[in-house]
Structure formats: C-alpha cells, structure tokens
Scaffold this motif. Sequence first.
Motif, short mmCIF file in Angstrom:
data_model
loop_
_atom_site.label_atom_id
_atom_site.label_comp_id
_atom_site.label_asym_id
_atom_site.label_seq_id
_atom_site.Cartn_x
_atom_site.Cartn_y
_atom_site.Cartn_z
N HIS A 43 7.34 0.92 2.68
CA HIS A 43 6.09 0.45 3.29
C HIS A 43 5.74 1.25 4.53
O HIS A 43 4.57 1.55 4.76
N GLU A 44 6.74 1.61 5.33
CA GLU A 44 6.47 2.44 6.51
C GLU A 44 5.91 3.79 6.09
O GLU A 44 4.95 4.29 6.67
N LYS A 45 6.51 4.38 5.05
CA LYS A 45 6.04 5.66 4.54
C LYS A 45 4.61 5.53 4.01
O LYS A 45 3.75 6.36 4.31
N ASN A 46 4.34 4.47 3.23
CA ASN A 46 3.00 4.26 2.69
C ASN A 46 1.97 4.07 3.80
O ASN A 46 0.85 4.56 3.71
N GLN A 47 2.35 3.35 4.86
CA GLN A 47 1.41 3.14 5.97
C GLN A 47 1.10 4.45 6.67
O GLN A 47 -0.04 4.70 7.04
N ARG A 48 2.12 5.29 6.87
CA ARG A 48 1.90 6.59 7.51
C ARG A 48 1.00 7.46 6.65
O ARG A 48 0.08 8.10 7.14
N GLU A 49 1.28 7.50 5.34
CA GLU A 49 0.57 8.40 4.45
C GLU A 49 -0.80 7.88 4.01
O GLU A 49 -1.73 8.65 3.84
N ARG A 50 -0.90 6.56 3.77
CA ARG A 50 -2.13 6.04 3.17
C ARG A 50 -2.74 4.88 3.94
O ARG A 50 -3.79 4.37 3.53
N GLY A 51 -2.09 4.40 4.98
CA GLY A 51 -2.62 3.25 5.70
C GLY A 51 -2.51 1.96 4.91
O GLY A 51 -3.34 1.08 5.03
N ASP A 52 -1.46 1.85 4.06
CA ASP A 52 -1.27 0.64 3.25
C ASP A 52 -1.11 -0.60 4.10
O ASP A 52 -0.81 -0.54 5.29
N TRP A 53 -1.27 -1.74 3.46
CA TRP A 53 -1.19 -3.04 4.13
C TRP A 53 0.25 -3.37 4.54
O TRP A 53 1.20 -2.89 3.96
N GLU A 54 0.33 -4.19 5.56
CA GLU A 54 1.62 -4.63 6.06
C GLU A 54 2.23 -5.62 5.08
O GLU A 54 1.53 -6.28 4.33
N ILE A 55 3.55 -5.76 5.10
CA ILE A 55 4.25 -6.66 4.18
C ILE A 55 3.79 -8.09 4.37
O ILE A 55 3.57 -8.81 3.42
N ASN A 56 3.61 -8.53 5.59
CA ASN A 56 3.19 -9.91 5.83
C ASN A 56 2.11 -9.92 6.91
O ASN A 56 2.35 -10.25 8.05
N PRO A 57 0.85 -9.51 6.53
CA PRO A 57 -0.21 -9.34 7.52
C PRO A 57 -0.60 -10.65 8.19
O PRO A 57 -0.48 -11.69 7.64
#
Length: 195
Positions: free
Chosen positions: A181-195
């Motif tokens: 998830h950290e990698k996805n957020q850095r690369e694509r701005g994905d959603w947090e696990i528990n927003p």
Amino acid sequence: MSRVSQPWPPVPVEPAVPHPKAPVAGTELGVHFGECFGCGDEADAGLHLRSTVGEGQVVHSRFTVTAAHQGAPGLAHGGLLACAFDEALGSTVGNLMRRPAVTGKLETDFRRPVPVGSTLFITARLDGIAGRKIYVSADGRLDAEDGPIAVSARALFIVVGFDHFSNHGDPQALEKLAAQHEKNQRERGDWEINP
C-alpha cells in the motif's frame, strides 16, 4: 422447468455512490497485494487478473485461463471462475467505495464452458448499499468485451474495520500488505487502508 430469479439486491438499498477520491475512468488498477491469488504477481498459478475503472460505477477486469486453472480437461474449474468473480467484485468495491470490505455471499451462474486459453472479460458494477452491506454484480464475457456471457455473478460485501485483518490475518503477510500500500500510494496515490 423454469428458474425463478430472486430480485437483486434482495433488500431496499441506497445508491452506491463512488467515493469522491475513487480512481477515474480509464485508470488501470494495480496489484493490491503481491501474494494475492486473484491479482498478485507473486502467485505463479494465480489468476493475474487485471482491472480498469470504467464509466460510472463499473470496473472492467480480465484474465486468461491457463492449464493451471483447469478442472475438466481443457476447461476452467468452476471454483476458480468463482474466485475470479470474487476478485473482480472485491476490486470494484475496494476501489470505487474505498472502504475495506469482505465477501459475505457470492452467487455464480455458469452459462457456458470457459476453455483453457480463453480470456474472460468481466464487467462488475455497484448495485447499492444498505448500512454496512454493499451489493455488486458482474457478467463475464468470453474472449471479447462483447462476447457471449459465460458466467454471471452477484455478491454481498460487508464493510469491516482494519482490525478484521489484524485479528484474523498473518502478521507477516499484513506487513507485506502495508508495504504494498505504501508503494501504491507513492506510485499511484492509492487509497489508504482505513481512510
């Protein structure tokens, strides 16, 4: 003998409105967890399912049936096809609603054989919500986006807190999931696990 179809969703629902930060149409969705049998790259015999957000409340997924996926000689295993729909429907819920949820019920309707070497094009859509319940459905078309429907499915997902995974999951696998998830957020701005 005629089959009576139950209404879907089976209860009164509110419209399932995608989260304001849901990926936009055309967005290719990445792997949510490398070891996921459905979408992961690290599961050799996995489905390697790939998904793209469509217009409105739709996600398009596809996977190619390999010899490792067969049940009867030369044909996809029915349970494996159900797994593909679980992954496609779950990806739709997770990415469009941006809330952690788990499968509560999955119903599949097998309409025609899916041969090894064919590609299944799955279109999944949000059908409605009722409290913590999210209703979704999908059709899988054989070898083309407009091919014949081979499998249809509908499912109920239940929204859960992250503690569901921390209480029941493997701590080492959860660490890998957090790193993904950290990698996805850095690369694509994905959603947090528990927003």
